[in-house]
Design a protein around this motif. Structure first.
Motif, short mmCIF file in Angstrom:
data_model
loop_
_atom_site.label_atom_id
_atom_site.label_comp_id
_atom_site.label_asym_id
_atom_site.label_seq_id
_atom_site.Cartn_x
_atom_site.Cartn_y
_atom_site.Cartn_z
N GLN A 36 9.36 -2.61 17.11
CA GLN A 36 9.02 -3.58 17.75
C GLN A 36 7.72 -3.52 18.56
N PRO A 37 6.49 -3.15 17.25
CA PRO A 37 5.22 -2.77 17.63
C PRO A 37 4.47 -3.81 18.54
N LYS A 38 3.66 -3.39 19.33
CA LYS A 38 3.00 -4.55 19.94
C LYS A 38 1.64 -4.89 19.54
N GLU A 39 1.08 -3.75 18.75
CA GLU A 39 -0.23 -4.02 18.21
C GLU A 39 -0.41 -5.25 17.31
N LYS A 40 -1.64 -5.90 17.33
CA LYS A 40 -1.60 -7.14 16.36
C LYS A 40 -2.39 -6.50 15.11
N LYS A 41 -1.81 -5.67 14.63
CA LYS A 41 -2.62 -4.74 13.33
C LYS A 41 -1.99 -4.96 12.03
N LEU A 42 -2.75 -4.71 10.95
CA LEU A 42 -2.15 -4.38 9.67
C LEU A 42 -2.21 -2.88 9.73
N ILE A 43 -0.73 -2.54 9.28
CA ILE A 43 -0.37 -1.11 9.46
C ILE A 43 0.14 -0.71 8.19
N GLU A 44 -0.03 0.73 7.61
CA GLU A 44 0.49 1.09 6.47
C GLU A 44 2.25 1.46 6.72
N VAL A 45 2.62 1.67 5.52
CA VAL A 45 4.14 2.05 5.47
C VAL A 45 4.15 3.52 5.98
N PRO A 46 5.10 3.72 6.93
CA PRO A 46 5.22 5.06 7.25
C PRO A 46 5.53 6.29 6.21
N GLU A 47 4.76 7.15 6.24
CA GLU A 47 4.90 8.06 5.17
C GLU A 47 6.20 8.73 4.74
N GLU A 48 7.19 8.69 6.18
CA GLU A 48 8.41 9.38 5.75
C GLU A 48 9.19 8.12 4.93
N ILE A 49 9.05 6.75 5.07
CA ILE A 49 9.56 6.03 4.09
C ILE A 49 8.93 5.98 2.79
N ASN A 76 0.79 -1.44 -0.03
CA ASN A 76 -0.09 -0.15 -0.04
C ASN A 76 0.86 1.23 0.17
N ALA A 77 2.11 1.24 0.14
CA ALA A 77 3.00 2.49 -0.16
C ALA A 77 2.84 2.92 -1.40
N LYS A 78 2.81 4.43 -1.69
CA LYS A 78 2.44 4.89 -2.90
C LYS A 78 3.32 4.46 -3.83
#
Ligand code: NAD
Ligand code: ADE
Length: 406
Positions: free
Chosen positions: A363-376, A169-171
């Motif tokens: 090392q995130p603890k959330e059990k989630k689908l997350i997006e690529v950080p915008e800075e990256i 999902n990264a642009k």
């Protein structure tokens, strides 16, 4: 089928890819100096191509130990696999694995207790979730639309056991890899398998996501008349206004010379469609799994199946017509050609490398689908523009103030 490859050819292919992956090369150099992945174990389930090798070398430069398995039983470049083994990467991959071998390779990689799972299609992530004895991972990264959809389903069932970054999902991934990468490489695969002339042909593209629109655009550029099939009214409307004919598959099936599926769905081309196709119709799939063309049903209505070349089967239907199935309905661009060109994988895999470091650091603890950080995402875009030698304007202070003033 051969299980081993030519080491020297593999090394040359990887070096060729690296030449055209300038952003990843910058990240590799930085990783080499900083070692941000020191002592990290990574299982990577990716198409074993020269571009994947460039990513694996980058992760290794960062200090990671990598266990590589393929994300499709037919997409491995054995030369590349041989070269990677030579430089110390653990690889269990060869072209033509059985389904059993394919999944046992994934099991082997997971049995190494990786800290990070890199996946393309979510077979490794799903296999992890099917295991009862859980080992802790920092998180995973998912490369493709279908894989992201599978991870989302795990999240919705509250079954997801760690954070997954939707690299797709990264642009700088889906707008380029899915569109320009598949647009070019799917047609490349069909050309290598069949040597047909696209000019004047009627090409039917199923699905008008980024993959479908890349393919439709490139087929039109080669002089084909393009028909799009869709189930989403907005995407269908976009295809109409982009100048394509849009109609149900049953109608398109009577008109098409070449069919290319790009939906992430199953049985998009089925028995009722095969039965009305023209003599000589060519069937190819660019979606992740080999279910978009109902291949089992196609074989079931065949009176004869004959191999024309390693990528093309001639299927004589009981109604007497012959149709041609490419890559047994698997990803045509990776099985019949070499996948996306290096230039586009440069962006996809730079996201993978930078997101790997992000997972290790946070090392995130959330059990989630997350997006690529915008800075990256933005960093990859800036570095790619720089590599192209393209400069762009910068907002003046006055313009920034104006835009913020509403
Ligand atoms: P997407 O979900 O954005 O687009 C798929 C489109 O297909 C949607 O617009 C959907 O409405 C449509 N669709 C679904 N069922 C349909 C049906 N029965 N008939 C017609 N249209 C239908 O996905 P995308 O990013 O374009 O990716 C498509 C597939 O390609 C996925 O499986 C993805 O994982 C894969 N992919 C392959 C490569 C490759 O190298 N070959 C690269 C990137 C993505
Ligand atoms: N997916 C599509 N093209 C690819 C390539 N060249 N390498 C790895 N994965 C890919």
């Amino acid at each position: 089928m051969e299980k081993t490859g030519d080491l020297s050819a593999g090394l040359k292919k990887i070096s060729w890819a690296e030449t055209y992956m300038p952003v990843l090369s910058i990240i590799k150099q930085d990783f080499l100096e900083r070692k941000p992945l020191k002592k990290i174990r990574i299982s990577a389930t990716l198409h074993v191509t020269k571009e994947t090798a460039a990513l694996i070398k980058t992760l290794s430069a960062g200090g990671a130990e990598v266990f590589l398995t393929p994300s499709n039983p037919l997409s491995t470049d054995n030369d590349v696999a041989a070269a990677l083994r030579e430089i110390g990467v653990h690889v269990m991959a060869w072209r033509g694995m059985s389904n059993e071998e394919y999944f046992s390779a994934i099991d082997w990689a997971l049995s190494q207790k990786p800290n990070i799972i890199i996946d393309d299609g979510a077979d490794a992530i799903v296999s992890y979730h099917e295991k009862s004895e859980a080992f802790q991972v920092f998180g995973a990264l998912e490369e493709t639309t279908t894989g992201v959809r599978r991870v989302k389903a795990l999240e919705e069932k509250k079954a997801l056991r760690f954070t997954v970054i939707a690299v797709n999902n990264a642009k700088t991934k889906w707008l380029f890899d899915n569109r320009y990468g598949t647009g070019q490489s799917a047609l490349d695969g069909i050309m290598r398998a069949t040597q047909i002339l696209f000019a004047g042909k009627c090409v039917v593209v199923a699905g008008y996501g980024m993959v479908g629109r890349g393919i439709a655009n490139r087929a039109r550029g080669l002089g084909s008349k393009v028909i799009v099939t869709e189930v989403d009214p907005i995407r269908a409307l976009e295809a109409v206004m982009d100048g394509y004919e849009v109609m149900p598959m049953l109608e398109a099936a009577r008109r098409g010379d070449v069919f290319i599926t790009a939906t992430g769905n199953k049985n998009v081309i089925d028995i009722n469609h095969f039965e009305v196709m023209k003599q000589g119709a060519i069937l190819a799939n660019a979606g992740h799994f080999d279910v978009e063309i109902n291949v089992k049903a196609l074989y079931a209505i065949a009176s004869n199946v004959r191999e024309i070349n390693s990528c093309t089967e001639e299927i004589t239907l009981k109604n007497g017509k012959k149709v041609y199935l490419l890559a047994k309905g698997r990803l045509v661009n990776l099985v019949c050609a070499s996948g996306h060109p290096s230039e586009v994988m440069d962006m996809s895999f730079s996201n993978q490398a930078l997101c790997t470091e992000f997972l290790v650091n946070t090392q995130p603890k959330e059990k989630k689908l997350i997006e690529v950080p915008e800075e990256i995402d933005k960093k990859v875009a800036w570095l790619k523009l720089k590599a192209f030698g393209v400069e762009i304007d910068k907002l003046s202070y006055e313009q920034e103030e104006y835009l913020a003033s509403w």
